[in-house]
Design a protein around this motif. Structure first.
Motif, PDB file in Angstrom:
ATOM      1  N   GLY A   1      20.734 -10.948 -36.407  1.00 40.38           N
ATOM      2  CA  GLY A   1      21.486 -12.101 -36.901  1.00 40.38           C
ATOM      3  C   GLY A   1      22.682 -12.424 -36.018  1.00 40.38           C
ATOM      4  O   GLY A   1      22.925 -13.590 -35.683  1.00 40.38           O
ATOM      5  N   ALA A   2      23.425 -11.403 -35.628  1.00 39.39           N
ATOM      6  CA  ALA A   2      24.596 -11.610 -34.760  1.00 39.39           C
ATOM      7  C   ALA A   2      24.158 -12.126 -33.392  1.00 39.39           C
ATOM      8  O   ALA A   2      24.763 -13.061 -32.852  1.00 39.39           O
ATOM      9  CB  ALA A   2      25.388 -10.311 -34.613  1.00 39.39           C
ATOM     10  N   ASN A   3      23.096 -11.559 -32.848  1.00 37.65           N
ATOM     11  CA  ASN A   3      22.598 -12.022 -31.548  1.00 37.65           C
ATOM     12  C   ASN A   3      22.119 -13.470 -31.613  1.00 37.65           C
ATOM     13  O   ASN A   3      22.351 -14.240 -30.677  1.00 37.65           O
ATOM     14  CB  ASN A   3      21.474 -11.114 -31.045  1.00 37.65           C
ATOM     15  CG  ASN A   3      21.981  -9.781 -30.560  1.00 37.65           C
ATOM     16  OD1 ASN A   3      23.152  -9.623 -30.229  1.00 37.65           O
ATOM     17  ND2 ASN A   3      21.101  -8.803 -30.521  1.00 37.65           N
ATOM     18  N   ALA A   4      21.472 -13.848 -32.700  1.00 35.73           N
ATOM     19  CA  ALA A   4      20.982 -15.226 -32.839  1.00 35.73           C
ATOM     20  C   ALA A   4      22.143 -16.220 -32.862  1.00 35.73           C
ATOM     21  O   ALA A   4      22.073 -17.284 -32.232  1.00 35.73           O
ATOM     22  CB  ALA A   4      20.138 -15.362 -34.104  1.00 35.73           C
ATOM     23  N   ILE A   5      23.214 -15.877 -33.558  1.00 38.57           N
ATOM     24  CA  ILE A   5      24.380 -16.768 -33.601  1.00 38.57           C
ATOM     25  C   ILE A   5      25.028 -16.849 -32.221  1.00 38.57           C
ATOM     26  O   ILE A   5      25.433 -17.938 -31.786  1.00 38.57           O
ATOM     27  CB  ILE A   5      25.402 -16.285 -34.653  1.00 38.57           C
ATOM     28  CG1 ILE A   5      24.828 -16.484 -36.047  1.00 38.57           C
ATOM     29  CG2 ILE A   5      26.720 -17.026 -34.523  1.00 38.57           C
ATOM     30  CD1 ILE A   5      24.546 -17.922 -36.401  1.00 38.57           C
ATOM     31  N   MET A   6      25.138 -15.731 -31.538  1.00 40.49           N
ATOM     32  CA  MET A   6      25.720 -15.752 -30.198  1.00 40.49           C
ATOM     33  C   MET A   6      24.889 -16.631 -29.253  1.00 40.49           C
ATOM     34  O   MET A   6      25.440 -17.409 -28.468  1.00 40.49           O
ATOM     35  CB  MET A   6      25.839 -14.332 -29.642  1.00 40.49           C
ATOM     36  CG  MET A   6      26.805 -13.449 -30.423  1.00 40.49           C
ATOM     37  SD  MET A   6      28.485 -14.076 -30.457  1.00 40.49           S
ATOM     38  CE  MET A   6      28.969 -13.750 -28.783  1.00 40.49           C
ATOM     39  N   GLU A   7      23.576 -16.547 -29.363  1.00 42.26           N
ATOM     40  CA  GLU A   7      22.701 -17.394 -28.545  1.00 42.26           C
ATOM     41  C   GLU A   7      22.866 -18.870 -28.915  1.00 42.26           C
ATOM     42  O   GLU A   7      22.875 -19.736 -28.037  1.00 42.26           O
ATOM     43  CB  GLU A   7      21.250 -16.956 -28.706  1.00 42.26           C
ATOM     44  CG  GLU A   7      20.951 -15.625 -28.039  1.00 42.26           C
ATOM     45  CD  GLU A   7      19.562 -15.100 -28.347  1.00 42.26           C
ATOM     46  OE1 GLU A   7      18.726 -15.863 -28.892  1.00 42.26           O
ATOM     47  OE2 GLU A   7      19.318 -13.922 -28.041  1.00 42.26           O
ATOM     48  N   LYS A   8      22.991 -19.141 -30.211  1.00 44.89           N
ATOM     49  CA  LYS A   8      23.183 -20.516 -30.681  1.00 44.89           C
ATOM     50  C   LYS A   8      24.501 -21.091 -30.137  1.00 44.89           C
ATOM     51  O   LYS A   8      24.544 -22.232 -29.665  1.00 44.89           O
ATOM     52  CB  LYS A   8      23.189 -20.531 -32.212  1.00 44.89           C
ATOM     53  CG  LYS A   8      23.284 -21.881 -32.845  1.00 44.89           C
ATOM     54  CD  LYS A   8      23.200 -21.744 -34.371  1.00 44.89           C
ATOM     55  CE  LYS A   8      23.311 -23.064 -35.066  1.00 44.89           C
ATOM     56  NZ  LYS A   8      23.218 -22.919 -36.526  1.00 44.89           N
ATOM     57  N   LEU A   9      25.553 -20.294 -30.196  1.00 43.25           N
ATOM     58  CA  LEU A   9      26.844 -20.733 -29.666  1.00 43.25           C
ATOM     59  C   LEU A   9      26.777 -20.963 -28.161  1.00 43.25           C
ATOM     60  O   LEU A   9      27.307 -21.950 -27.644  1.00 43.25           O
ATOM     61  CB  LEU A   9      27.938 -19.714 -30.001  1.00 43.25           C
ATOM     62  CG  LEU A   9      28.344 -19.611 -31.470  1.00 43.25           C
ATOM     63  CD1 LEU A   9      29.217 -18.380 -31.692  1.00 43.25           C
ATOM     64  CD2 LEU A   9      29.050 -20.870 -31.916  1.00 43.25           C
ATOM     65  N   ASP A  10      26.100 -20.063 -27.444  1.00 40.47           N
ATOM     66  CA  ASP A  10      25.981 -20.206 -25.998  1.00 40.47           C
ATOM     67  C   ASP A  10      25.161 -21.443 -25.628  1.00 40.47           C
ATOM     68  O   ASP A  10      25.526 -22.182 -24.706  1.00 40.47           O
ATOM     69  CB  ASP A  10      25.356 -18.943 -25.404  1.00 40.47           C
ATOM     70  CG  ASP A  10      25.427 -18.920 -23.892  1.00 40.47           C
ATOM     71  OD1 ASP A  10      26.523 -19.212 -23.344  1.00 40.47           O
ATOM     72  OD2 ASP A  10      24.400 -18.621 -23.262  1.00 40.47           O
TER      73      ASP A  10
ATOM     74  N   GLN B   1      26.454 -24.634 -23.431  1.00 39.12           N
ATOM     75  CA  GLN B   1      25.785 -25.063 -22.207  1.00 39.12           C
ATOM     76  C   GLN B   1      25.328 -26.521 -22.273  1.00 39.12           C
ATOM     77  O   GLN B   1      25.361 -27.232 -21.276  1.00 39.12           O
ATOM     78  CB  GLN B   1      24.593 -24.155 -21.897  1.00 39.12           C
ATOM     79  CG  GLN B   1      25.006 -22.781 -21.443  1.00 39.12           C
ATOM     80  CD  GLN B   1      23.807 -21.875 -21.174  1.00 39.12           C
ATOM     81  OE1 GLN B   1      22.662 -22.316 -21.166  1.00 39.12           O
ATOM     82  NE2 GLN B   1      24.088 -20.596 -20.952  1.00 39.12           N
ATOM     83  N   ALA B   2      24.901 -26.954 -23.464  1.00 41.14           N
ATOM     84  CA  ALA B   2      24.430 -28.323 -23.648  1.00 41.14           C
ATOM     85  C   ALA B   2      25.572 -29.275 -23.977  1.00 41.14           C
ATOM     86  O   ALA B   2      25.344 -30.465 -24.171  1.00 41.14           O
ATOM     87  CB  ALA B   2      23.375 -28.364 -24.747  1.00 41.14           C
ATOM     88  N   ASN B   3      26.773 -28.723 -24.077  1.00 39.72           N
ATOM     89  CA  ASN B   3      27.948 -29.507 -24.477  1.00 39.72           C
ATOM     90  C   ASN B   3      27.683 -30.223 -25.809  1.00 39.72           C
ATOM     91  O   ASN B   3      28.052 -31.387 -25.987  1.00 39.72           O
ATOM     92  CB  ASN B   3      28.362 -30.499 -23.384  1.00 39.72           C
ATOM     93  CG  ASN B   3      29.808 -30.904 -23.528  1.00 39.72           C
ATOM     94  OD1 ASN B   3      30.623 -30.166 -24.080  1.00 39.72           O
ATOM     95  ND2 ASN B   3      30.131 -32.090 -23.046  1.00 39.72           N
ATOM     96  N   ALA B   4      27.005 -29.514 -26.702  1.00 33.76           N
ATOM     97  CA  ALA B   4      26.615 -30.067 -28.007  1.00 33.76           C
ATOM     98  C   ALA B   4      27.618 -29.664 -29.074  1.00 33.76           C
ATOM     99  O   ALA B   4      28.292 -28.640 -28.957  1.00 33.76           O
ATOM    100  CB  ALA B   4      25.233 -29.562 -28.384  1.00 33.76           C
ATOM    101  N   GLU B   5      27.695 -30.483 -30.104  1.00 38.05           N
ATOM    102  CA  GLU B   5      28.559 -30.142 -31.230  1.00 38.05           C
ATOM    103  C   GLU B   5      27.856 -29.102 -32.095  1.00 38.05           C
ATOM    104  O   GLU B   5      26.643 -29.079 -32.205  1.00 38.05           O
ATOM    105  CB  GLU B   5      28.861 -31.395 -32.050  1.00 38.05           C
ATOM    106  CG  GLU B   5      29.809 -32.339 -31.337  1.00 38.05           C
ATOM    107  CD  GLU B   5      30.283 -33.455 -32.240  1.00 38.05           C
ATOM    108  OE1 GLU B   5      30.317 -33.257 -33.469  1.00 38.05           O
ATOM    109  OE2 GLU B   5      30.612 -34.515 -31.708  1.00 38.05           O
TER     110      GLU B   5
END
Length: 79
Positions: free
Chosen positions: A26-35, A39-43
């Protein structure tokens, strides 16, 4: 102090590893989502993401504390 309530080591480790791994994933998935959002400069809903990250990191440390307490109680009871 937490009392170890599992009748044998195998069941305890299975239960612990299942929950522990879920918190890590779960923590890794959130970190990947944030990254990815960075990178996409997305909100991104940062408040929700940090709340979920906090939940998983907290669960990880709770799980770690419980397994250490159970190992200690098993060491004491085997003496």
């Amino acid at each position: 102090m937490h009392r170890c309530h599992f009748p044998d080591r195998h069941r305890f480790l299975f239960h612990h590893q299942k929950h522990h791994q879920a918190y890590v994933n779960g923590a890794n998935a959130i970190m990947e989502k944030l990254d990815s959002a960075r990178q996409a400069n997305a909100e991104i809903d940062i408040k929700a993401a940090l709340k979920e990250l906090s939940f998983n990191i907290g669960g990880y440390f709770q799980s770690l504390t419980i397994i250490r307490a159970c190992h200690q109680s098993r060491k004491k009871s085997s003496r």
